[in-house]
Structures are given as structure tokens and as C-alpha cells.
Write a protein that holds these residues in place. Sequence first.
Motif, PDB file in Angstrom:
ATOM      1  N   ARG A 264       2.994  48.520   3.766  1.00 26.12           N
ATOM      2  CA  ARG A 264       2.344  47.237   3.437  1.00 26.12           C
ATOM      3  C   ARG A 264       0.851  47.430   3.232  1.00 26.12           C
ATOM      4  NH1 ARG A 264       4.387  44.265   8.298  1.00 26.12           N
ATOM      5  NH2 ARG A 264       2.174  44.301   8.773  1.00 26.12           N
ATOM      6  N   SER A 265       0.228  48.099   4.158  1.00 25.26           N
ATOM      7  CA  SER A 265      -1.214  48.306   4.089  1.00 25.26           C
ATOM      8  C   SER A 265      -1.603  49.113   2.853  1.00 25.26           C
ATOM      9  CB  SER A 265      -1.687  49.025   5.358  1.00 25.26           C
ATOM     10  OG  SER A 265      -3.069  49.231   5.321  1.00 25.26           O
ATOM     11  N   ALA A 266      -0.866  50.168   2.575  1.00 21.49           N
ATOM     12  CA  ALA A 266      -1.159  51.003   1.409  1.00 21.49           C
ATOM     13  C   ALA A 266      -0.981  50.226   0.109  1.00 21.49           C
ATOM     14  CB  ALA A 266      -0.258  52.238   1.418  1.00 21.49           C
ATOM     15  N   CYS A 267       0.049  49.417   0.048  1.00 17.43           N
ATOM     16  CA  CYS A 267       0.305  48.632  -1.168  1.00 17.43           C
ATOM     17  C   CYS A 267      -0.762  47.558  -1.358  1.00 17.43           C
ATOM     18  CB  CYS A 267       1.696  48.017  -1.116  1.00 17.43           C
ATOM     19  SG  CYS A 267       3.025  49.226  -1.332  1.00 17.43           S
TER      20      CYS A 267
ATOM     21  N   ILE B  15      -1.137  51.690  -9.922  1.00 18.89           N
ATOM     22  CA  ILE B  15       0.268  51.303 -10.107  1.00 18.89           C
ATOM     23  C   ILE B  15       1.183  52.481  -9.787  1.00 18.89           C
ATOM     24  CG2 ILE B  15       1.999  50.632 -11.818  1.00 18.89           C
ATOM     25  CD1 ILE B  15      -0.260  48.915 -13.131  1.00 18.89           C
ATOM     26  N   ILE B  16       0.803  53.658 -10.212  1.00 12.77           N
ATOM     27  CA  ILE B  16       1.595  54.858  -9.901  1.00 12.77           C
ATOM     28  C   ILE B  16       1.639  55.083  -8.386  1.00 12.77           C
ATOM     29  CG2 ILE B  16       1.632  57.377 -10.147  1.00 12.77           C
ATOM     30  CD1 ILE B  16       0.556  56.865 -13.073  1.00 12.77           C
ATOM     31  N   GLU B  17       0.520  54.850  -7.720  1.00 16.73           N
ATOM     32  CA  GLU B  17       0.493  54.945  -6.253  1.00 16.73           C
ATOM     33  C   GLU B  17       1.458  53.930  -5.642  1.00 16.73           C
ATOM     34  OE1 GLU B  17      -1.169  57.051  -4.044  1.00 16.73           O
ATOM     35  OE2 GLU B  17      -1.624  58.200  -5.853  1.00 16.73           O
ATOM     36  N   LEU B  18       1.431  52.693  -6.132  1.00 19.07           N
ATOM     37  CA  LEU B  18       2.364  51.677  -5.632  1.00 19.07           C
ATOM     38  C   LEU B  18       3.805  52.152  -5.766  1.00 19.07           C
ATOM     39  CD1 LEU B  18       0.856  48.353  -7.019  1.00 19.07           C
ATOM     40  CD2 LEU B  18       1.146  48.955  -4.611  1.00 19.07           C
ATOM     41  N   ASP B  19       4.132  52.699  -6.926  1.00 12.60           N
ATOM     42  CA  ASP B  19       5.492  53.208  -7.148  1.00 12.60           C
ATOM     43  C   ASP B  19       5.862  54.245  -6.093  1.00 12.60           C
ATOM     44  OD1 ASP B  19       5.812  51.595  -9.393  1.00 12.60           O
ATOM     45  OD2 ASP B  19       5.422  53.212 -10.827  1.00 12.60           O
TER      46      ASP B  19
END
Length: 110
Positions: free
Chosen positions: A38-41, A15-19
Motif C-alpha cells: 500500500r505504502s509503495a503504491c 507505472i512500471i513500479e506499480l505493476d
Amino acid sequence: MNDIDKVPGIILESIIELDSFLSGIDSSKTFQENRLVRSACVRQLEVIGEACGALSPEFVEENSIEDWQAWKAMRNILIHQYFGVDYHRVYSVIIEEIPRLKSLVASLLE
């Protein structure tokens, strides 16, 4: 601490990565135009779903306020139907549902 005890922490890390990936992304349109973001998320949502699937039945029962199975189901869709991923829906999930999940998991880890 065994591996299963680490799962909530893995969820929070994703979740922190998404942020961080969404820093500077201010709309679904901007999100959809940026293939790298997009790919990373999507990858982090896959990790979250996989982690939710690894939660112990006891943990799931004790924390039934969250639909852990829904996160696993989303992961399955992202993994197996990659050719038909609805990025508008992905963005919506990240913006609308991830903050609640983040709050819940952070409180469980305290």
C-alpha cells in the motif's frame, strides 16, 4: 532534452513500479492487508501526480484526452489527507485507470 521533457518517462517508470509492486496481489482485500505494498503504491501515485502537475501547458493541451489535473488532484489528496486515504479507491484506481494511462504515456513516448 530539458527536465520537462522527461516527465512522461517519469510517469511511465512509476507505472512500471506499480505493476511490479502488485505482483501477487489479486484483490483489494489482499492489497489493503499489505501495508508495505500500500505504502509503495501510494508513493508511486504521488510521483505520477507530481509529474502530471509538471507537464507543460502545451503538452496538456496537445494531449487533452487525459485529465492530467485529476492525477495531480489525487496526489494532493494522498499527500495532505494521508490519515484518511481510502485504500479501496487507491487499488481501484491502480487496477482500472493506470492501465489506460500506461498505454497513453507509452504511445506518447514512442
